[in-house]
Design an enzyme around this catalytic site. Sequence first.
Site, short mmCIF file in Angstrom:
data_model
loop_
_atom_site.label_atom_id
_atom_site.label_comp_id
_atom_site.label_asym_id
_atom_site.label_seq_id
_atom_site.Cartn_x
_atom_site.Cartn_y
_atom_site.Cartn_z
CE LYS A 118 -4.17 -2.18 2.18
NZ LYS A 118 -5.20 -1.95 2.85
CE LYS A 200 -8.56 -10.55 -1.16
NZ LYS A 200 -8.20 -10.29 0.17
CE LYS A 203 -14.21 -2.72 -1.26
NZ LYS A 203 -13.85 -4.25 -0.73
#
Length: 336
Positions: A118, A200, A203
């Site tokens: 991230k 994975k 969204k």
Amino acid sequence: MEENMTERKRIFSGIQPSGSLTLGNYLGAIKNWVGLQDEYDSVYCIVDMHAITVPKEPKDLRRNTLEVLANYVASGLDPEKSTLFIQSHVPAHAELAWVLNCFSYFGELGRMTQFKDKSKKNVGNITAGLFDYPVLMAADILLYQADLVPVGEDQRQHLELSRDIAQRFNNRFSPTFVVPEPYISKVGAKIMSLQDPTSKMSKSDDNVNSYILLSDSPDDIMRKFKRAVTDSSGIVRYSEEQPGIMNMLGMYSKITGESMDAIVSKYEGKGYADFKKDTAEVVIEELRPIREEAEKLLGDKAYLQSVYQKGAEKAEAVAKKTLRKVYKKVGFIPRY
């Protein structure tokens, strides 16, 4: 819901309201939770405090939080059987997180894989919250003396940190926290992207064809499956050399309960087109009642409010007991 004094073990998990839920959230988590609520003392949270580790529009966060709750209930989580609540409604999460910060090491947080990933996406905007959220996750779990935590492989590292912190605290003082164990579903535990089956399903992916939303229409779902990336062999089989097909087989099996071998045998001599179409149909029929019920629930804000208020009351009763123990052991003077 008494603190680990029932015969049933306690299970805890949560989902971030960072956007509309995907098929991955449903098959990898929520569908499993529904099946577990009769067997375990189930505590399921909407972790809105985790969601703000990266910038969020307040109105979107509020909307997404209610959508997640509506989808929890629409998917079959029963507020009478499971404790369903919003994380920020129980202040003990943040309070325990601060204490646990003082029993967590900078080096171990820096090694968290998700923080590294991230951070690359938020260069120049890396907050202390993004670095520290595994400790808040530990607080989420340890507050409820959870015996089991349903996790995907991508969250196993965070659960290990929670276990380490619990053991460290227990060793420093005396047994205070249950040391949680992972609960990992064998089939469909990790649903991958339809466009990149090595990643994975998420969204946050830029390509809308890579994920199925619980709110997608049947036409959208069919279109996305028809565009799903496969391979050139043209043979339906469960093989790591065919990650796209393997991913869809996992979805098919998780929804229908059929074995991989049984599904593969159906498509012997058939091409990918039939298999992709049929998998799409299986997904459409699974999600149809959830989408329709979630839409109804979102139109009844009073009901949703009653669910999250009662859930927070039940959760707080347990959380306060744990926090009082912790505060006493670290030396804080009781307020009353």
